[in-house]
Write a protein that holds these residues in place. Structure first.
Motif, short mmCIF file in Angstrom:
data_model
loop_
_atom_site.label_atom_id
_atom_site.label_comp_id
_atom_site.label_asym_id
_atom_site.label_seq_id
_atom_site.Cartn_x
_atom_site.Cartn_y
_atom_site.Cartn_z
N LEU A 3 8.82 0.79 -9.17
CA LEU A 3 8.88 2.22 -9.45
C LEU A 3 9.27 2.50 -10.89
CD1 LEU A 3 10.55 3.60 -6.20
CD2 LEU A 3 8.24 4.06 -7.01
N LEU A 4 10.24 1.75 -11.39
CA LEU A 4 10.68 1.96 -12.76
C LEU A 4 9.62 1.59 -13.77
CD1 LEU A 4 14.26 1.76 -12.61
CD2 LEU A 4 13.38 1.65 -14.90
N TYR A 5 8.91 0.51 -13.50
CA TYR A 5 7.90 0.03 -14.42
C TYR A 5 6.72 0.99 -14.54
CZ TYR A 5 4.45 -2.99 -16.61
OH TYR A 5 3.50 -3.51 -17.44
N THR A 6 6.41 1.68 -13.45
CA THR A 6 5.25 2.56 -13.44
C THR A 6 5.59 4.02 -13.60
OG1 THR A 6 5.33 2.67 -11.04
CG2 THR A 6 3.93 0.97 -12.00
N SER A 7 6.87 4.37 -13.68
CA SER A 7 7.27 5.77 -13.76
C SER A 7 6.88 6.37 -15.10
CB SER A 7 8.77 5.87 -13.57
OG SER A 7 9.19 7.21 -13.66
N PRO A 8 6.29 7.58 -15.09
CA PRO A 8 5.86 8.21 -16.34
C PRO A 8 7.00 8.84 -17.13
CG PRO A 8 5.33 9.64 -14.51
CD PRO A 8 5.90 8.36 -13.93
N SER A 9 8.16 9.04 -16.49
CA SER A 9 9.24 9.74 -17.18
C SER A 9 10.20 8.80 -17.87
CB SER A 9 10.02 10.61 -16.22
OG SER A 9 10.40 9.89 -15.09
N LEU A 17 0.84 -1.20 0.00
CA LEU A 17 0.00 0.00 0.00
C LEU A 17 0.87 1.24 0.00
CD1 LEU A 17 -2.79 1.38 0.28
CD2 LEU A 17 -2.45 1.23 2.75
N PHE A 18 1.91 1.26 0.83
CA PHE A 18 2.85 2.38 0.85
C PHE A 18 3.56 2.52 -0.50
CE2 PHE A 18 3.47 2.11 5.73
CZ PHE A 18 2.33 2.89 5.92
N LEU A 19 3.91 1.42 -1.12
CA LEU A 19 4.54 1.47 -2.44
C LEU A 19 3.58 2.08 -3.46
CD1 LEU A 19 6.90 0.85 -4.32
CD2 LEU A 19 5.99 -1.47 -4.54
N SER A 20 2.32 1.71 -3.39
CA SER A 20 1.32 2.28 -4.30
C SER A 20 1.17 3.78 -4.09
CB SER A 20 -0.03 1.60 -4.09
OG SER A 20 0.05 0.24 -4.35
N ILE A 21 1.16 4.20 -2.84
CA ILE A 21 1.07 5.63 -2.55
C ILE A 21 2.31 6.35 -3.07
CG2 ILE A 21 1.01 7.33 -0.69
CD1 ILE A 21 -0.66 5.28 0.91
N ALA A 22 3.48 5.75 -2.92
CA ALA A 22 4.72 6.35 -3.42
C ALA A 22 4.67 6.50 -4.94
CB ALA A 22 5.92 5.51 -3.01
N LYS A 49 11.31 -0.96 4.36
CA LYS A 49 11.44 -1.69 5.62
C LYS A 49 10.95 -3.13 5.49
CE LYS A 49 11.08 2.35 8.53
NZ LYS A 49 10.30 3.04 9.57
N GLN A 50 10.10 -3.38 4.47
CA GLN A 50 9.50 -4.71 4.33
C GLN A 50 9.81 -5.37 2.98
OE1 GLN A 50 7.77 -6.15 6.80
NE2 GLN A 50 7.39 -8.00 5.64
N ILE A 51 9.88 -4.58 1.93
CA ILE A 51 10.07 -5.12 0.58
C ILE A 51 11.51 -4.86 0.14
CG2 ILE A 51 9.29 -5.00 -1.83
CD1 ILE A 51 6.60 -3.99 -0.77
N PRO A 52 12.18 -5.84 -0.47
CA PRO A 52 13.57 -5.64 -0.90
C PRO A 52 13.71 -4.49 -1.91
CG PRO A 52 12.95 -7.95 -1.05
CD PRO A 52 11.71 -7.19 -0.73
N VAL A 53 14.89 -3.92 -1.94
CA VAL A 53 15.18 -2.78 -2.81
C VAL A 53 14.93 -3.14 -4.28
CG1 VAL A 53 16.99 -1.24 -3.64
CG2 VAL A 53 16.84 -1.78 -1.22
N ALA A 54 15.34 -4.31 -4.71
CA ALA A 54 15.20 -4.71 -6.11
C ALA A 54 13.74 -4.73 -6.54
CB ALA A 54 15.83 -6.07 -6.35
N VAL A 55 12.87 -5.24 -5.71
CA VAL A 55 11.45 -5.30 -6.04
C VAL A 55 10.85 -3.90 -6.06
CG1 VAL A 55 9.20 -6.17 -5.30
CG2 VAL A 55 11.23 -7.62 -5.10
N THR A 56 11.20 -3.09 -5.06
CA THR A 56 10.69 -1.72 -4.99
C THR A 56 11.14 -0.92 -6.20
OG1 THR A 56 10.77 -1.82 -2.58
CG2 THR A 56 10.66 0.36 -3.58
N TYR A 57 12.41 -1.01 -6.53
CA TYR A 57 12.95 -0.28 -7.67
C TYR A 57 12.30 -0.73 -8.97
CZ TYR A 57 16.35 1.93 -10.74
OH TYR A 57 16.95 2.69 -11.70
N ALA A 58 12.10 -2.01 -9.14
CA ALA A 58 11.45 -2.52 -10.36
C ALA A 58 10.03 -1.99 -10.48
CB ALA A 58 11.46 -4.04 -10.36
#
Length: 72
Positions: free
Chosen positions: A66-72, A8-13, A55-64
């Motif tokens: 964010l990159l996949y959904t980034s508009p830029s 949920l926090f990742l979605s908000i981010a 704090k809960q999800i690994p950096v690789a998953v979080t970064y992927a």
């Protein structure tokens, strides 16, 4: 924190990053004060929620995500 809350926090981010990117267009090189401040606050919120996510999800998953959904 549960994994559901972390996602949920990742979605908000992601949403705040998209909104910040939309406002970034309107700053005109950070010459417009109002939109520049809005952009800075929204990006700060995005970084905050990313930090909570990490704090809960690994950096690789979080970064992927964010990159996949980034508009830029």
């Amino acid at each position: 924190m549960s994994i559901i809350v972390a996602y949920l926090f990742l979605s908000i981010a992601i949403v705040t990053e998209v909104i910040g990117t939309i406002y970034l267009r309107d700053t005109e090189g950070f010459t417009r004060l109002t939109t520049s401040l809005i952009t800075a606050v929204i990006y700060a919120a995005s970084f905050y929620f990313i930090s909570l996510t990490l704090k809960q999800i690994p950096v690789a998953v979080t970064y992927a995500c964010l990159l996949y959904t980034s508009p830029s």
